[in-house]
Write an enzyme that holds these catalytic residues in place. Structure first.
Site, mmCIF file in Angstrom:
data_model
loop_
_atom_site.group_PDB
_atom_site.id
_atom_site.type_symbol
_atom_site.label_atom_id
_atom_site.label_comp_id
_atom_site.label_asym_id
_atom_site.label_seq_id
_atom_site.Cartn_x
_atom_site.Cartn_y
_atom_site.Cartn_z
ATOM 1 N N GLN A 64 0.866 -1.182 0.000
ATOM 2 C CA GLN A 64 0.000 0.000 0.000
ATOM 3 C C GLN A 64 0.903 1.232 0.000
ATOM 4 O O GLN A 64 1.354 1.686 1.046
ATOM 5 C CB GLN A 64 -0.910 -0.020 1.224
ATOM 6 C CG GLN A 64 -1.697 -1.321 1.393
ATOM 7 C CD GLN A 64 -2.773 -1.508 0.342
ATOM 8 O OE1 GLN A 64 -3.757 -0.777 0.294
ATOM 9 N NE2 GLN A 64 -2.585 -2.502 -0.537
ATOM 10 N N ALA A 69 -12.082 2.429 3.513
ATOM 11 C CA ALA A 69 -11.032 1.547 2.994
ATOM 12 C C ALA A 69 -10.178 2.254 1.937
ATOM 13 O O ALA A 69 -10.455 3.388 1.530
ATOM 14 C CB ALA A 69 -11.658 0.286 2.427
ATOM 15 N N HIS A 70 -9.160 1.525 1.470
ATOM 16 C CA HIS A 70 -8.186 2.120 0.547
ATOM 17 C C HIS A 70 -8.807 2.533 -0.785
ATOM 18 O O HIS A 70 -9.707 1.899 -1.303
ATOM 19 C CB HIS A 70 -6.998 1.182 0.316
ATOM 20 C CG HIS A 70 -7.359 -0.178 -0.213
ATOM 21 N ND1 HIS A 70 -6.431 -1.140 -0.464
ATOM 22 C CD2 HIS A 70 -8.543 -0.732 -0.531
ATOM 23 C CE1 HIS A 70 -7.014 -2.224 -0.916
ATOM 24 N NE2 HIS A 70 -8.298 -2.002 -0.960
ATOM 25 N N ASN A 71 -8.314 3.664 -1.284
ATOM 26 C CA ASN A 71 -8.686 4.219 -2.584
ATOM 27 C C ASN A 71 -10.140 4.674 -2.680
ATOM 28 O O ASN A 71 -10.660 4.896 -3.769
ATOM 29 C CB ASN A 71 -8.380 3.228 -3.712
ATOM 30 C CG ASN A 71 -6.897 3.079 -3.957
ATOM 31 O OD1 ASN A 71 -6.272 2.148 -3.446
ATOM 32 N ND2 ASN A 71 -6.314 3.999 -4.707
#
Length: 344
Positions: A202, A243-245
């Site tokens: 990440q 969460a990511h993105n």
């Protein structure tokens, strides 16, 4: 610190009309159902209307449209929007009584390459990494961690125990409450043939734009690549997971325990109730309202109002709830019909 205002002074501040004693003195604020002498309250929810006839509050802020059905003892301060007017007064009061801290604690650990602006407070046991930039008038409370290359905009407050991982950026006038983690790794793991997981690095960051407020113990994951973005004026409650993105649109609000899966795009001016769950890799339009404990699995168009798991348009879900309540009776009727047919 005790503040004292007359009703007339408050009315002038709010551009309000007064019905009653304009010279009455206000020293505190109170709930309308409790009330107290020299206390100021407000009435905006019709469910609380009955309390205004017996409240001990000296004055009550009400909408201009409010006309009492019975005599009231309190002074009425009439405004366009009672709730917003009361909130504005609380902000004014808060600014007067809450003194901003200043100075850097000798117990803080600050890298030599960090740049700290004017009138900044850095509390005990704060850790500030390499190349961190902290803008003017920031309040960084004890036990905050700022990783390398973090940027904090002017007039931002980070409460005790906030952790901001490396490379993340926080805008101006943001408020981040205790225990929140910004920039932890996103949940990226690739299954392997032997049943184990390979960690997907990440390498992105988190960007919070201006005027964002984040509740306590909320987590916003860094992007796998690029940025997880929280746009201007977003308000996240306690215990929210982004969460990511993900990308959260301007002026969107989310209640406690809402969870947004990876790479989901949320539009502007949305409102999510508590414990809403959003599937990953979908798009939610602007001005979408989602009821508490709803589950969203598919993209949502602008302006939709949804409820349930899986979520349906609100009116449709309300009908389904009514039908579900009738199922036991319907089942019994069918059972009796089948029994009769069998006997015949």
């Amino acid at each position: 610190m005790e503040l004292s205002f007359t009703v007339a002074q408050i009315a002038q501040l709010l551009s309000a009309q007064v019905e009653g004693n304009a010279d009455a003195v206000i020293k505190t604020v109170c709930k309308i159902e409790e009330g107290c002498e020299n206390g100021l309250s407000f009435l905006s929810n019709p469910k609380y209307t009955s309390y205004i006839y017996g409240t001990k509050a000296t004055a009550v802020i009400v909408d201009k449209s409010f006309e009492p059905a019975h005599p009231v003892k309190c002074t009425l301060i009439k405004v366009a929007d009672a709730r917003l007017a009361f909130a504005a007064l609380l902000n004014f009061y808060n600014e007067k009584v809450r003194v901003k801290k200043n100075g850097i604690s000798p117990h803080a650990c600050i890298a030599s390459s960090a740049k700290i602006g004017d009138n900044v407070y850095v509390g005990e046991f704060v850790s500030v990494g390499e190349n961190v930039v902290i803008g003017d008038n920031c309040q960084i409370y004890p036990h905050v961690f700022l990783g390398d290359n973090v940027t904090i905009g002017a007039n931002t407050t980070l409460n005790s125990g906030v952790k901001v991982y490396a490379d993340c950026k926080i805008g101006e006038r943001c408020i981040v409450h205790a225990g929140t983690v910004i920039g932890a790794d996103g949940f990226g793991f690739a299954p392997q043939p032997d049943g184990t997981f390979f960690k997907f690095p990440q390498i992105g960051n988190v960007v919070l734009e201006d005027d964002v407020e984040i509740g306590a113990n909320t987590c916003i994951d860094r992007a796998a690549m690029g940025s997880t973005i929280i746009h201007k004026n977003v308000k996240l409650d306690n215990l929210v997971q982004i969460a990511h993105n993900c990308e959260i649109g301007e002026s969107t609000a989310m209640s406690s325990q809402t969870g947004i899966a990876g790479s989901t795009k949320i539009g502007r001016n949305c409102m999510f109730g508590g414990q809403v769950g959003i599937n990953g890799h979908i798009t939610i339009g602007d001005k979408v309202f989602i009821g508490a404990q709803s589950g969203i699995q598919h993209p949502v168009k602008d302006g939709e109002v949804l409820f349930g798991t899986p979520a349906n348009p609100l009116r449709e879900e309300q009908r389904l709830i009514v039908y579900k309540k009738r199922l036991p009776d319907l089942f019994e009727r069918v059972r009796q019909i089948e029994k009769k047919l069998k006997n015949d």
